[in-house]
Design a protein around this motif. Structure first.
Motif, PDB file in Angstrom:
ATOM      1  N   GLN A  22      48.721  40.303   7.114  1.00  0.00           N
ATOM      2  CA  GLN A  22      47.621  41.109   7.491  1.00  0.00           C
ATOM      3  C   GLN A  22      46.425  40.348   7.399  1.00  0.00           C
ATOM      4  OE1 GLN A  22      48.374  44.588   4.928  1.00  0.00           O
ATOM      5  NE2 GLN A  22      48.315  45.921   6.723  1.00  0.00           N
ATOM      6  N   GLU A  23      46.457  39.175   6.904  1.00  0.00           N
ATOM      7  CA  GLU A  23      45.220  38.451   6.655  1.00  0.00           C
ATOM      8  C   GLU A  23      44.344  38.232   7.979  1.00  0.00           C
ATOM      9  OE1 GLU A  23      48.386  36.837   4.142  1.00  0.00           O
ATOM     10  OE2 GLU A  23      48.240  37.130   6.007  1.00  0.00           O
ATOM     11  N   THR A  28      39.500  38.645  11.521  1.00  0.00           N
ATOM     12  CA  THR A  28      39.174  39.278  12.775  1.00  0.00           C
ATOM     13  C   THR A  28      37.781  40.035  12.356  1.00  0.00           C
ATOM     14  OG1 THR A  28      41.055  39.394  13.882  1.00  0.00           O
ATOM     15  CG2 THR A  28      39.529  41.049  14.622  1.00  0.00           C
ATOM     16  N   MET A  29      37.936  40.814  11.108  1.00  0.00           N
ATOM     17  CA  MET A  29      36.695  41.684  10.900  1.00  0.00           C
ATOM     18  C   MET A  29      35.430  40.477  10.451  1.00  0.00           C
ATOM     19  SD  MET A  29      36.164  43.859   7.252  1.00  0.00           S
ATOM     20  CE  MET A  29      36.142  42.320   6.364  1.00  0.00           C
ATOM     21  N   ALA A  57      46.691  30.614   4.735  1.00  0.00           N
ATOM     22  CA  ALA A  57      47.172  31.434   5.582  1.00  0.00           C
ATOM     23  C   ALA A  57      46.090  32.005   6.697  1.00  0.00           C
ATOM     24  CB  ALA A  57      47.704  32.776   5.036  1.00  0.00           C
ATOM     25  N   TYR A  58      44.559  31.914   5.994  1.00  0.00           N
ATOM     26  CA  TYR A  58      43.658  32.128   6.504  1.00  0.00           C
ATOM     27  C   TYR A  58      43.273  31.064   7.465  1.00  0.00           C
ATOM     28  CZ  TYR A  58      42.937  36.278   4.041  1.00  0.00           C
ATOM     29  OH  TYR A  58      43.106  37.527   3.462  1.00  0.00           O
ATOM     30  N   GLN A  59      43.630  29.790   7.254  1.00  0.00           N
ATOM     31  CA  GLN A  59      43.416  28.505   8.133  1.00  0.00           C
ATOM     32  C   GLN A  59      43.979  28.996   9.546  1.00  0.00           C
ATOM     33  OE1 GLN A  59      44.296  24.949   6.276  1.00  0.00           O
ATOM     34  NE2 GLN A  59      42.340  24.959   5.177  1.00  0.00           N
ATOM     35  N   VAL A  60      45.305  29.587   9.335  1.00  0.00           N
ATOM     36  CA  VAL A  60      46.098  29.757  10.652  1.00  0.00           C
ATOM     37  C   VAL A  60      45.469  30.847  11.212  1.00  0.00           C
ATOM     38  CG1 VAL A  60      48.270  30.614  11.303  1.00  0.00           C
ATOM     39  CG2 VAL A  60      48.266  28.999   9.212  1.00  0.00           C
ATOM     40  N   CYS A  61      45.102  31.670  10.640  1.00  0.00           N
ATOM     41  CA  CYS A  61      44.395  32.836  11.098  1.00  0.00           C
ATOM     42  C   CYS A  61      43.086  32.520  11.943  1.00  0.00           C
ATOM     43  CB  CYS A  61      44.071  34.114  10.290  1.00  0.00           C
ATOM     44  SG  CYS A  61      45.462  34.828   9.358  1.00  0.00           S
ATOM     45  N   LEU A  65      42.652  32.448  16.214  1.00  0.00           N
ATOM     46  CA  LEU A  65      41.373  33.445  16.583  1.00  0.00           C
ATOM     47  C   LEU A  65      40.382  32.593  17.182  1.00  0.00           C
ATOM     48  CD1 LEU A  65      40.888  36.048  13.527  1.00  0.00           C
ATOM     49  CD2 LEU A  65      41.709  36.094  15.869  1.00  0.00           C
ATOM     50  N   PHE A  66      40.265  31.352  16.927  1.00  0.00           N
ATOM     51  CA  PHE A  66      39.417  30.350  17.520  1.00  0.00           C
ATOM     52  C   PHE A  66      39.955  30.350  19.094  1.00  0.00           C
ATOM     53  CE2 PHE A  66      38.327  26.235  19.388  1.00  0.00           C
ATOM     54  CZ  PHE A  66      36.917  25.985  19.059  1.00  0.00           C
TER      55      PHE A  66
END
Length: 219
Positions: A22-23, A28-29, A57-61, A65-66
Motif C-alpha cells: 500500500q506504500e 501517489t497521494m 519500498a517507497y523508492q520502488v513506488c 510512478l515516474f
C-alpha cells in the motif's frame, strides 16, 4: 514549511497501519497533491525524500510512478507538469531516488512530445540548479549507471544524436553534450574504419565463370 513540519508529517503518515504493497498509495497521494498546488511547494519534495530514505519500498513506488507519470505527461496541464517535474528533480538531486529511473527517457524526435520535452527540461534544469553543471555532468558520466542514460544521449543514429545535442543546448545544458559532439565528429572515421575492415568481395571462381560462359554460348 520547516524541516520539523516535514518530519512530523512523515512520522504521522508512517504511523498509518498500511498493508504490504500500500506504500504506492502514499506516494501517489504526494504526487497528486503536489501537482494540484498553484506553484511548486518544496514540502512535497522533502516529504518524498524522507519516505524514500526511510523505506526502500517507497523508492520502488516512486520509480514506477515516474514511469507512469512520464508516459501520461501529455495529459497534464503545464502547471501540474512543472510541479511533478520539480518533485522528481528533488528526489533525484537529493539521491533519495536512484538515478536508474532516467532509463525511461529517450530523447529523440520520435520518442518525445512537446509535453515530455517540457518535463525533461524542467527536471534537468532544476537538478542542475541544485547540483551545478559540473557535478551533474560527473554524475551522468558515472560508468556504474551509464546504461540508464543511453536514452538521454542517443548514439544509435546521427539524426538522434543531433536532435539530442540541439535539445540539451536549447535548454541551456549544452555542456552535457561533449561526448555526443565527439561521437558525431568521429562518425566518418568509424565508417571508414568499418569499410576498411570489411572483407573484400569474393572473386568469381573459374568454375562459375566457365558455367556463365557456357550459358551465354548456348543461348
Amino acid at each position: 514549511m520547516s524541516s520539523a513540519a516535514v518530519d512530523e508529517c512523515a512520522h504521522k503518515l508512517m504511523k498509518l497501519k498500511l498493508r504490504e504493497g500500500q506504500e504506492v498509495e502514499i506516494a501517489t497521494m504526494l504526487i497528486e497533491c503536489c501537482a494540484q498546488e498553484r506553484t511548486y511547494l518544496r514540502f512535497y519534495g522533502l516529504l518524498a525524500e524522507r519516505f524514500c530514505l526511510i523505506d526502500r519500498a517507497y523508492q520502488v513506488c516512486f520509480d514506477e510512478l515516474f514511469a507512469k507519470q512520464y508516459t501520461m505527461i501529455h495529459r497534464l496541464e503545464t502547471n501540474k507538469l512543472r510541479n511533478v517535474a520539480k518533485l522528481f528533480a528533488h528526489v533525484l538531486h537529493s539521491d533519495a531516488l536512484p538515478w536508474g529511473v532516467l532509463e525511461y527517457i529517450v530523447i529523440s524526435e520520435e520518442e518525445t512530445t512537446s509535453s515530455s520535452r517540457i518535463f525533461i527540461k524542467i527536471l534537468f534544469q532544476e537538478v542542475a540548479e541544485y547540483m551545478g553543471l559540473k557535478t551533474l555532468r560527473q554524475r551522468l558520466n558515472d560508468e556504474s549507471v551509464a546504461p540508464s542514460f543511453l536514452g538521454l544521449f542517443p548514439r544509435d543514429t546521427p539524426k538522434n544524436t543531433r536532435f539530442a545535442i540541439n535539445f540539451w543546448t536549447a535548454i541551456g545544458l549544452g555542456g552535457l553534450t561533449d561526448g555526443l559532439r565527439q561521437h558525431l565528429a568521429d562518425a566518418p572515421k568509424r565508417i571508414a574504419a568499418a569499410a576498411a575492415a570489411a572483407p573484400p568481395p569474393r572473386a568469381l571462381s573459374p568454375l562459375s565463370s566457365s558455367s556463365s560462359s557456357s550459358s551465354s554460348s548456348s543461348s
